[in-house]
Write an enzyme that holds these catalytic residues in place. Structure first.
Site, short mmCIF file in Angstrom:
data_model
loop_
_atom_site.label_atom_id
_atom_site.label_comp_id
_atom_site.label_asym_id
_atom_site.label_seq_id
_atom_site.Cartn_x
_atom_site.Cartn_y
_atom_site.Cartn_z
N CYS A 89 0.87 -1.18 0.00
CA CYS A 89 0.00 0.00 0.00
C CYS A 89 0.90 1.22 0.00
O CYS A 89 1.91 1.25 0.72
CB CYS A 89 -0.88 -0.01 1.25
SG CYS A 89 -1.94 1.45 1.41
N HIS A 131 -9.19 -3.22 -2.42
CA HIS A 131 -8.26 -2.51 -1.53
C HIS A 131 -8.61 -1.01 -1.49
O HIS A 131 -8.66 -0.40 -0.42
CB HIS A 131 -6.83 -2.73 -2.06
CG HIS A 131 -5.74 -2.00 -1.32
ND1 HIS A 131 -4.68 -2.67 -0.72
CD2 HIS A 131 -5.51 -0.68 -1.09
CE1 HIS A 131 -3.87 -1.78 -0.16
NE2 HIS A 131 -4.34 -0.57 -0.38
N GLU A 132 -8.91 -0.45 -2.67
CA GLU A 132 -9.21 0.99 -2.72
C GLU A 132 -10.57 1.29 -2.07
O GLU A 132 -10.71 2.29 -1.37
CB GLU A 132 -9.17 1.51 -4.15
CG GLU A 132 -7.83 1.34 -4.88
CD GLU A 132 -6.62 1.73 -4.06
OE1 GLU A 132 -6.69 2.70 -3.28
OE2 GLU A 132 -5.58 1.04 -4.18
N HIS A 135 -10.15 1.52 1.57
CA HIS A 135 -9.61 2.81 2.02
C HIS A 135 -10.73 3.81 2.29
O HIS A 135 -10.67 4.56 3.27
CB HIS A 135 -8.69 3.41 0.94
CG HIS A 135 -7.25 2.99 1.05
ND1 HIS A 135 -6.49 3.24 2.17
CD2 HIS A 135 -6.43 2.39 0.16
CE1 HIS A 135 -5.25 2.77 1.97
NE2 HIS A 135 -5.18 2.25 0.76
CO CO Z 1 -3.56 1.33 -0.09
#
Ligand code: CO
Length: 174
Positions: A89, A131-132, A135
């Site tokens: 990341c 993953h995004e 976030h």
């Molecule tokens: Co990330």
């Protein structure tokens, strides 16, 4: 276009939930463009607005010669079949650990003009999309690690490794 500062783990904004985008104006287009510039400069494959200090629900990605901006994304479906692969990341420079994610994912949202937008990902692209989206909900990749990996990652972070110069990325940084 400009490069933005990428927030490193420890910055509280990375644990906050980003808010829905309701205005699709020039400011949003400029932010998306700056985020794509920042992503390319960092050689990453995904970057969420929280990571540049903005609590708006959008992220940018680059994969297999394509790139894009996803606004107000939501998961439509994920496969029960999963895949374990090394993941990093941009907010954890130098840290890479295996993480288990659904092999396939379908996300729906809008583009920077507010028009409906959908992406279907498999393998790394599914990993990037999920993953995004994490976030934007204040969830970080260390939350997905096996217990012993998470412990080791936290130990390395406490030792200040995120601030040290590190080797070139050994796995995708998202
Ligand atoms: Co990330």
């Amino acid at each position: 276009m400009a490069r933005l500062d990428i927030k490193i783990f420890g910055d509280p904004i990375l644990r906050m939930r980003a808010r829905e985008v309701t205005t699709f104006d020039g400011g949003l287009h400029a932010l998306a463009g700056d985020m794509l510039d920042t992503l390319r400069a960092a050689n990453g494959v995904g970057l969420a607005a929280n990571q540049v200090g903005v609590l708006k629900r959008l992220f940018v990605w680059e994969h297999a010669g394509r790139d894009g901006v996803f606004v107000n994304p939501e998961v439509v479906e994920t496969s029960t079949e999963t895949e374990i692969a090394d993941e990093g990341c941009l907010s954890f420079p130098g840290l890479f650990y295996p993480s288990e994610r659904p092999l396939r994912a379908r996300l729906r949202g809008v583009d920077v003009y507010g028009e409906p937008h959908e992406e279907v990902g498999e393998g790394l692209f599914a990993r990037i999309l999920l993953h995004e989206l994490d976030h934007l909900n204040g969830i970080l990749f260390i939350d997905h690690l096996a217990r012993h990996d998470r412990k080791e990652a936290m130990r390395r972070i406490r030792r200040g490794e995120l601030e040290q110069p590190h080797e070139p990325a050994s796995a995708p940084e998202l």
